[in-house]
Enzyme design. Structure first.
Site, PDB file in Angstrom:
ATOM      1  CB  SER A 190      -0.879   0.023   1.257  1.00  0.00           C
ATOM      2  OG  SER A 190      -1.519  -1.217   1.461  1.00  0.00           O
ATOM      3  N   GLY A 191       0.300   2.375  -0.380  1.00  0.00           N
ATOM      4  CA  GLY A 191       1.049   3.645  -0.314  1.00  0.00           C
ATOM      5  C   GLY A 191       0.958   4.480  -1.587  1.00  0.00           C
ATOM      6  CD  GLU A 193      -3.960   7.481  -2.224  1.00  0.00           C
ATOM      7  OE1 GLU A 193      -3.844   6.369  -1.662  1.00  0.00           O
ATOM      8  OE2 GLU A 193      -4.441   7.616  -3.345  1.00  0.00           O
ATOM      9  CG  ASN A 275      -3.922   6.528  -6.774  1.00  0.00           C
ATOM     10  OD1 ASN A 275      -4.103   5.831  -5.782  1.00  0.00           O
ATOM     11  ND2 ASN A 275      -3.004   7.473  -6.802  1.00  0.00           N
ATOM     12  CG  ASP A 317      -7.811   7.869  -5.270  1.00  0.00           C
ATOM     13  OD1 ASP A 317      -6.837   7.171  -5.604  1.00  0.00           O
ATOM     14  OD2 ASP A 317      -8.332   7.812  -4.140  1.00  0.00           O
ATOM     15  CG  ASP A 319      -6.892   3.422  -5.624  1.00  0.00           C
ATOM     16  OD1 ASP A 319      -6.987   4.602  -5.998  1.00  0.00           O
ATOM     17  OD2 ASP A 319      -6.087   3.039  -4.763  1.00  0.00           O
TER      18      ASP A 319
HETATM   19 CA   LIG Z   1      -5.788   5.722  -4.151  1.00  0.00          CA
END
Ligand SMILES: [Ca+2]
Ligand SMILES: [Ca+2]
Length: 579
Positions: A190-191, A193, A275, A317, A319
Site C-alpha cells: 500500500s502507499g 498516495e 491510482n 483516484d 483505484d
Molecule cells: Ca488511491
C-alpha cells in the site's frame, strides 16, 4: 503394519500428538468446498465467498443467536476490516494496529495474542486497519502497518520469521491478507498516495525468502531470487515510457493494496492496482500502465500474462484495486470485478478480453459507458479536473463534480458470488465529489497527490445499497438500501442467504433470490468486515468482526459528518442456531 500406518500419517502431515493436519496447499485449493475450515481471505482463493453450507437458511435463521463474542480490548479501536481464518479448533483474527489473536473456536477463549511493535512514523492512508491473515503449514502469516510480513506459530504465537517489504518512511504500509497459491506466499503493498510503486512479491511461506517480484508500474524491473537470495533480472514490466511520459513512472503508484485472488485452473494470480501517482492527471500524459487495472500474473514465472485497465489515465483516484473473482459463465472461466469507477466488468480469466461492462451504481459522470470493442471508457472530457497551469497563478485547476466519489461505487469491501443463483452480491455506494488539481512535486514520505476534494452526499437518501447483480445481463436483480455507506464485505451460502454488515452495527441476512431481509443482529459497533461461515461437529457457525472505521470517517467530507454519530469498537461475533 502399525509402523507403516504411522509413516503414512506422517507423510500426510499429521504430527505426533496433534489430531489435525497442518495446512497444505491442497487444503487451501479445496477451501471453497471444504466447510470445516476457513483457510483463505475470500473463503477460497477465487474469492467467491460462497459456502455450500445450508443448515442456516431462510427458515432456520430465526434461531441464529450469538455463541460467543471476543473483545480486541485495549485502548486501540478504530477500523476493524478483518476476515477471520479458522483451522484446527482455532480462529485467527487480526485487529487494528497490527494485532492478531488466536481464539478457541468453541468458546472464544483467548489462546494467545501478538501485538506488532509499530514505529512512530507509519503513514497508512486509510486507517490503522488489517484485513486478515493467511494460513500455511503450522504458520499464521499477516502483514503490518510498517510494511512487514510476520509469520507466527499457530499453536504458540511465537514469531517464526519476519520480513520487511518496504521502508515505511516512504509512505509504504501493508494491510491486505496475504494469498497462498502454488506453494507461494503472494503479497502486495500500500502507499499509492505517497508515490510508492506497486508490486506483487512471491515468497517461500515457510521461510519468508523471496522467489520473485513483479512491479505493477511500467518501466520497473522484475526479479527472480535463488535459494541464497541472489537476484536475477526477470524483464521489466511493460515497455519503458510507452504509457508514461517523462520519469513520473519512477514514483508511479499503482499499488496492490487489497491483495489478490488466484485460480488454479488458469494458474494466474489476479491483483488489482491503485491510482497512478500523483492524482493530477495532467502531469502524466498517457494510459499510465498498469495503474487502475487488473494484472494477471503467471505465478510460476512471475510474469504479467495479461492486464486490463479499468480507468486509463485516471484523474479521480479510481483505484482498480478491487478483487477479481473468477467464476464460470457460458462454459468459460471468467472473472468479475466491481470497480471503484462505478462499472462492473467481466473479463476472460485466461486472456483478459473484456466480455461485459455495465454500471452498478446510479450516477456515473466521468464516462458514458465502456466500449466493449475497444475495452476503453467513453470519457466525458469536461469531467476531468482542470490543469492548474491553465489558471492565472498556476495554483488551482478548474474544480469539477464527479460521481462516483473516489471512495468508489465499491471500495475495499469484498463482494460475493453464488454459483447457485449465478448472481454477484455487491456492497455499493452512491456519492460524488468536488475535485480539483494543485501543483505537486514528489518528496519521499510526503503525500503525493496534487489534488483537493470534498466528498458529497447524494442528497437526503441512503448512500449504501447491497445489490444483487447479474453479470451476464448487467441487471440489478434486487437491492437493499442502507443509510450509511456500506464498508463491509459479503458472504453467500447454499442456504440461499446473503450476509453483510452495516456501519450502523447490524449483521444482516437476506434471501439470496429476492433480497428480502430475514435476520439482523446489532453487534455494538459498525461492521466494515466480511462475514464467514463454517461448521464444527455438525453445527453451522457464522462469524463477523465489528468495529467502525476505515476510510469514510477520515476522508468522507460531508458523508463523514453525516455518520459522525457512529461509535468505534473492536470485537468478533460468532453465531449458531439455538437448539
Ligand atoms: Ca488511491
Ligand atoms: Ca473452507
Amino acid at each position: 503394519m502399525r509402523l507403516k500406518l504411522l509413516a503414512t500419517l506422517m507423510a500426510f502431515g499429521f504430527a505426533a500428538g496433534t489430531a489435525q493436519a497442518v495446512v497444505t496447499q491442497k487444503m487451501i485449493d479445496d477451501d471453497a468446498g471444504e466447510t470445516k475450515d476457513v483457510l483463505s481471505w475470500g473463503m477460497g482463493s477465487q474469492g467467491q465467498r460462497f459456502s455450500p453450507l445450508k443448515q442456516v437458511n431462510a427458515q432456520s435463521i430465526k434461531k441464529l443467536v450469538p455463541a460467543w463474542s471476543f473483545s480486541f480490548g485495549g485502548e486501540k479501536q478504530r477500523g476493524q476490516e478483518s476476515q477471520p481464518v479458522i483451522h484446527n479448533g482455532k480462529m485467527f483474527v487480526t485487529g487494528s494496529y497490527s494485532r492478531i489473536f488466536a481464539l478457541d473456536i468453541k468458546t472464544g477463549a483467548k489462546l494467545w495474542k501478538y501485538e506488532h511493535r509499530l514505529p512512530e512514523g507509519i503513514m497508512p492512508c486509510c486507517d490503522v486497519i488489517n484485513r486478515g491473515a493467511a494460513l500455511f503449514d503450522n504458520l499464521v502469516i499477516f502483514m503490518t502497518l510498517d510494511a512487514q510480513i510476520v509469520a507466527l506459530d499457530q499453536t504458540t504465537g511465537d514469531v517464526v520469521w519476519k520480513e520487511k517489504i518496504e521502508d515505511y518512511a516512504s509512505g509504504a504500509s501493508a494491510s491486505a491478507a496475504p494469498l497462498i497459491a502454488g506453494g507461494l506466499l503472494l503479497t502486495g503493498i500500500s502507499g499509492g498516495e505517497f508515490g510508492v510503486v506497486g508490486r506483487v512479491e512471491a515468497r517461500n511461506p515457510k521461510t519468508g525468502q523471496l522467489v520473485w517480484s513483479r512491479p505493477t508500474v511500467e518501466g520497473h524491473m522484475g526479479y527472480t531470487y535463488d535459494a541464497d537470495g541472489n537476484k536475477k533480472e526477470n524483464g521489466i514490466s511493460g515497455t519503458l515510457n510507452k504509457s508514461w511520459a517523462g520519469d513520473l513512472w519512477k514514483t508511479g503508484g499503482a499499488t496492490t493494496w487489497l491483495g489478490g485472488t488466484y485460480d488454479a485452473k488458469t494458474g494466474l494470480a489476479y491483483f488489482g492496482t491503485g491510482n497512478p501517482a500523483p492524482w493530477n492527471s495532467h502531469l502524466r500524459k498517457g494510459d499510465n500502465l498498469f495503474s487502475c487495472s487488473t494484472v494477471a500474473i503467471d505465478i510460476k514465472t512471475g510474469q504479467i500474462k495479461w492486464h486490463y485497465q479499468n480507468t486509463p489515465n485516471d484523474a479521480w483516484d479510481f483505484d482498480g484495486a478491487n478483487e477479481f473473482v473468477t467464476f464460470d459463465m457460458d462454459g468459460k472461466r471468467v472473472g468479475g470485478k466491481a470497480d471503484r469507477n462505478g462499472f462492473f466488468y467481466v473479463n476472460d480469466a485466461e486472456t483478459g478480453k473484456l466480455l461485459n461492462a455495465f454500471p452498478f451504481v446510479k450516477k456515473i459522470t466521468w464516462a458514458t459507458g465502456i466500449d466493449l470493442k475497444t475495452g476503453r471508457p467513453n470519457f466525458v472530457a469536461e469531467n476531468r479536473a482542470g490543469d492548474p497551469t491553465a489558471s492565472a497563478d498556476h495554483s488551482k485547476g478548474k474544480s469539477v463534480f464527479t460521481a462516483p466519489s473516489f471512495l468508489g461505487g465499491k471500495n475495499q469491501m469484498p463482494m460475493a458470488y453464488s454459483p447457485a443463483t449465478k448472481l454477484f452480491y455487491v456492497p455499493s455506494n452512491e456519492w460524488g465529489m468536488d475535485i480539483w488539481n494543485e501543483p505537486v512535486t514528489y518528496k519521499k514520505g510526503a503525500a503525493y497527490m496534487g489534488a483537493g476534494f470534498t466528498i458529497k452526499t447524494p442528497g437526503e437518501g441512503p448512500i449504501g445499497a447491497l445489490r444483487a447483480v447479474n453479470p451476464k445481463t448487467g441487471k440489478i436483480v434486487w437491492e437493499v438500501p442502507n443509510n450509511a455507506p456500506l464498508w463491509g464485505g459479503v458472504l453467500t451460502t447454499a442456504g440461499n442467504l446473503v450476509f453483510w454488515g452495516t456501519p450502523e452495527g447490524f449483521l444482516k441476512a437476506a434471501d439470496a433470490t429476492t433480497g428480502k431481509v430475514v435476520w439482523e443482529f446489532q453487534t455494538g459497533s459498525g461492521v466494515v468486515a466480511p462475514p464467514v461461515t463454517y461448521d464444527i461437529d455438525g453445527e453451522q457457525y457464522v462469524a463477523v468482526v465489528s468495529g467502525w472505521g476505515g476510510a469514510v470517517p477520515l476522508w468522507g467530507g460531508d458523508v463523514a459528518k453525516k455518520v459522525s454519530f457512529l461509535e468505534q469498537g473492536g470485537s468478533v461475533w460468532v453465531f449458531k442456531l439455538v437448539k
